[in-house]
Design a protein around this motif. Sequence first.
Motif, short mmCIF file in Angstrom:
data_model
loop_
_atom_site.label_atom_id
_atom_site.label_comp_id
_atom_site.label_asym_id
_atom_site.label_seq_id
_atom_site.Cartn_x
_atom_site.Cartn_y
_atom_site.Cartn_z
N VAL A 178 9.36 0.47 -4.69
CA VAL A 178 8.20 0.45 -3.79
C VAL A 178 6.91 0.52 -4.60
O VAL A 178 5.95 -0.21 -4.33
N VAL A 179 6.89 1.42 -5.60
CA VAL A 179 5.72 1.50 -6.48
C VAL A 179 5.47 0.15 -7.14
O VAL A 179 4.33 -0.34 -7.19
N ALA A 180 6.52 -0.47 -7.64
CA ALA A 180 6.39 -1.75 -8.33
C ALA A 180 5.86 -2.83 -7.40
O ALA A 180 4.95 -3.61 -7.77
N GLU A 181 6.40 -2.90 -6.20
CA GLU A 181 5.97 -3.93 -5.26
C GLU A 181 4.50 -3.78 -4.93
O GLU A 181 3.74 -4.77 -4.88
N LEU A 182 4.05 -2.55 -4.73
CA LEU A 182 2.65 -2.32 -4.41
C LEU A 182 1.74 -2.61 -5.60
O LEU A 182 0.63 -3.15 -5.44
N ALA A 183 2.20 -2.25 -6.81
CA ALA A 183 1.40 -2.54 -8.00
C ALA A 183 1.22 -4.04 -8.18
O ALA A 183 0.12 -4.51 -8.49
N VAL A 184 2.29 -4.78 -8.00
CA VAL A 184 2.19 -6.24 -8.14
C VAL A 184 1.28 -6.82 -7.05
O VAL A 184 0.41 -7.66 -7.32
#
Length: 384
Positions: A178-184
């Motif tokens: 989830v963190v990764a998806e939001l960062a991207v």
Amino acid sequence: MRRFGPTVFAEMSALALRTGAVNLGQGFPDADGPSSLLEDAVAAIRSGRNQYPPGVGVPALLEAVARHQERFRGLRVDPASQVLVTAGATEAIAASVLALCEPGDEVVVLEPAYDSYPAVIALAGAVQRSVPLLPGPDGFTLDRARLEAAFGERTRLVLLNTPHNPTGTVLGPQDLAVVAELAVRHDAVVVSDEVYEHLVFDGRAHTAVATLPGMAERTLTVSSAGKTFSVTGWKVGWVSGPAALVAAVRTVKQFLTYVNAGPFQPAVAAALDLPDEFFAGLAADLQRRRDLLLEGLRSAGFAVAAPAGTYFVAADPRPLGFSDGTDLCRRLPELAGVVGVPMSAFCTPGGEAARAVEPLVRFTFCKSDAVLHEACDRLQALRA
């Protein structure tokens, strides 16, 4: 602007010294690291490696960090351009935030948070967007809706910490995805503080966020020798990641400490190549000491959940009739001869996370068996 004074560690350690209380507040071991590491440092000092090392770090340590990242995380980094040695993880984080944030940029932070995070965000003129880790009977959880709500048009950085100090939470692949998806989605850089990467318990595994799809090119991974090798006073840390981001951090770092720990760097380089048994044994021994402290805290009347990693246990004293962790920590030396740290000290004053953890006290278990037994015995006085 939020005002900063002496750290809670300084306050509570001074309280322990003044009262003779057992200090379970500040997270430093009371035993040294592996003898080979210490002997290598002595040899480096005696052989004259006592002047300025190269600004980026000694080549042996840069190469050892690169080998470590591939060995444990499956990440390939170029030691010449994608690794930088710093004065502990604290400088790596500070230099990263100062290098990458302009005034008004927003930084997403999980709270409770290590106390240097809000300070350096303020120094950069950036704005902290806090996401509470919420306590429950089984530990702390990340609320994904709150996480998504913290991102916006001005989000520049995500300052991530897993395994997490002070809660002992280890974020799993689903939370990190989830963190990764939001960062991207928001084109944000992740600065991932992984200093407790080898201190994970109960068969769990640490996942580096840089290993997730699309994250290697936008993640700075921070770690250090202090926690892994029980030499917190050496202040040898490092940051690795994309060459352009590491170069930006290096530009700031040169005006902070310039260089550090010349004779310690080659010693740490050799230690990073210790066999897997060393790293597994370190985690197993800390897990045993964690369980010792958990048993003592429960016997004394605290409600506690077993942390998944780090040095720390979050203890709830409400079953003993205490609802304010800060007040209890200031009284604890008199009541039981022990020092802890209030969890609310790691939160924005008055914020959601501070309210959620207001009763809780953080205790460390990176101490000898004798110290832990003495602390547990003393804490029994709270039942009286």
